[in-house]
Design a protein around this motif. Sequence first.
Motif, mmCIF file in Angstrom:
data_model
loop_
_atom_site.group_PDB
_atom_site.id
_atom_site.type_symbol
_atom_site.label_atom_id
_atom_site.label_comp_id
_atom_site.label_asym_id
_atom_site.label_seq_id
_atom_site.Cartn_x
_atom_site.Cartn_y
_atom_site.Cartn_z
ATOM 1 N N MET A 1 6.930 11.391 12.845
ATOM 2 C CA MET A 1 6.467 10.243 13.829
ATOM 3 C C MET A 1 6.809 9.266 13.001
ATOM 4 N N ARG A 2 7.839 8.364 13.102
ATOM 5 C CA ARG A 2 7.822 6.864 12.396
ATOM 6 C C ARG A 2 6.663 5.756 12.646
ATOM 7 N N PHE A 3 6.120 5.467 11.905
ATOM 8 C CA PHE A 3 5.418 3.913 12.007
ATOM 9 C C PHE A 3 4.794 3.013 11.396
ATOM 10 N N THR A 4 4.141 1.662 11.703
ATOM 11 C CA THR A 4 4.482 0.459 10.650
ATOM 12 C C THR A 4 2.839 0.284 9.998
ATOM 13 N N THR A 5 2.326 0.257 9.922
ATOM 14 C CA THR A 5 0.840 -0.843 9.657
ATOM 15 C C THR A 5 -0.060 -1.257 8.610
ATOM 16 N N ASP A 6 -0.801 -1.845 7.988
ATOM 17 C CA ASP A 6 -0.716 -2.618 7.190
ATOM 18 C C ASP A 6 -1.911 -1.812 6.297
ATOM 19 N N GLY A 7 -2.369 -1.991 4.619
ATOM 20 C CA GLY A 7 -3.247 -1.484 4.450
ATOM 21 C C GLY A 7 -3.721 -1.780 3.241
ATOM 22 N N LEU A 8 -4.390 -1.120 2.466
ATOM 23 C CA LEU A 8 -5.045 -1.573 1.137
ATOM 24 C C LEU A 8 -5.386 -0.192 0.544
ATOM 25 N N ILE A 9 -4.528 -0.074 -1.002
ATOM 26 C CA ILE A 9 -4.151 0.729 -1.432
ATOM 27 C C ILE A 9 -5.332 1.286 -3.023
ATOM 28 N N TYR A 54 -2.084 -5.274 -1.349
ATOM 29 C CA TYR A 54 -2.621 -5.166 0.242
ATOM 30 C C TYR A 54 -0.645 -5.106 0.927
ATOM 31 N N SER A 55 -0.497 -3.987 1.668
ATOM 32 C CA SER A 55 0.933 -4.445 2.031
ATOM 33 C C SER A 55 1.351 -4.011 3.578
ATOM 34 N N SER A 56 2.115 -4.379 3.622
ATOM 35 C CA SER A 56 3.143 -3.560 5.459
ATOM 36 C C SER A 56 3.743 -1.899 4.663
ATOM 37 N N LEU A 57 3.124 -1.272 5.390
ATOM 38 C CA LEU A 57 3.765 -0.139 5.138
ATOM 39 C C LEU A 57 4.585 1.033 6.230
ATOM 40 N N SER A 58 5.526 1.104 6.129
ATOM 41 C CA SER A 58 6.045 2.114 6.862
ATOM 42 C C SER A 58 6.030 3.495 6.470
ATOM 43 N N LEU A 59 5.537 4.098 7.433
ATOM 44 C CA LEU A 59 5.761 5.350 6.840
ATOM 45 C C LEU A 59 6.045 6.556 8.144
ATOM 46 N N TYR A 60 5.756 7.363 7.152
ATOM 47 C CA TYR A 60 6.884 8.791 8.947
ATOM 48 C C TYR A 60 5.684 10.078 7.562
#
Length: 255
Positions: A1-9, A54-60
């Motif tokens: 499942m692929r999705f994007t979100t924003d988050g802080l490391i 703080y990044s926009s992340l493309s996750l799998y």
Amino acid sequence: MRFTTDGLIIKEQQVGENDRLVTVLCRDKGIIKAFASGAMRLKGKNTGTSLLSYSSLSLYKSRDTYKINEATVIDLFFSLRSDIEKLTLAQYFCELCLCFAPEEDNAEDFLRVVLNSLSFLEKDKRPMLLIKAVMEMKMGALAGYMPDLEACSKSGKMDGAMFFEPTHGVIYCESCQPPGQLLFLSEGVLAALRHIIYSPLGQLFQFHLPEEGLRVLSEVTEIYVKTHSGYHFKTLEFYHSLFDDQSVETGEEQK
Ligand SMILES: [Zn+2]
């Protein structure tokens, strides 16, 4: 499942020679752990997965494992990194997120509070102790540790100085205070605490206290957070070891 979100490391760990496991506070998924592979670094896309980015992340997502495919920096909070006191506090804020933010659940309010805190800290928009107190009290409250600061829990008296009982999160007026460890709250400190707990998020940082009041506020919020989390905050200990000693030394030099 692929999705994007924003988050802080909020945490990074080296895994093997090239890969890293990062912990992210995501807007809509709360806290997740995700692998950032060495390949990303080779492509020069590494910065977006480093601590405090703080990044926009493309996750799998595959089974229970998240992998970051791409990370685009939104804010690096760059000037935090060259000031040891600010950097230590920022790392403590990350630890507060780790302790209080939910996993795999919406964390929009948590993310908003910590991003505002980092931004105000970076740009000196509020005193450091004010930001620290807001982070401690609001993160705790968002996680469900909500004190009742409206009135004396025995007589219902609302005005004047009060005594705070952190374990049950209640206040007592002078005539009702039971024996035991209570924290004295002047009217100013109590007003600040009430502001942090009851004001809308958009006004969270909009209050003022003189420096002595901020010091007391920060002590109270710290005790509250420690009492309810049962968590040992290494970064907070480091912060005190650096800056409490320094103030003692400064005091001695002045004699
Ligand atoms: Zn009372």
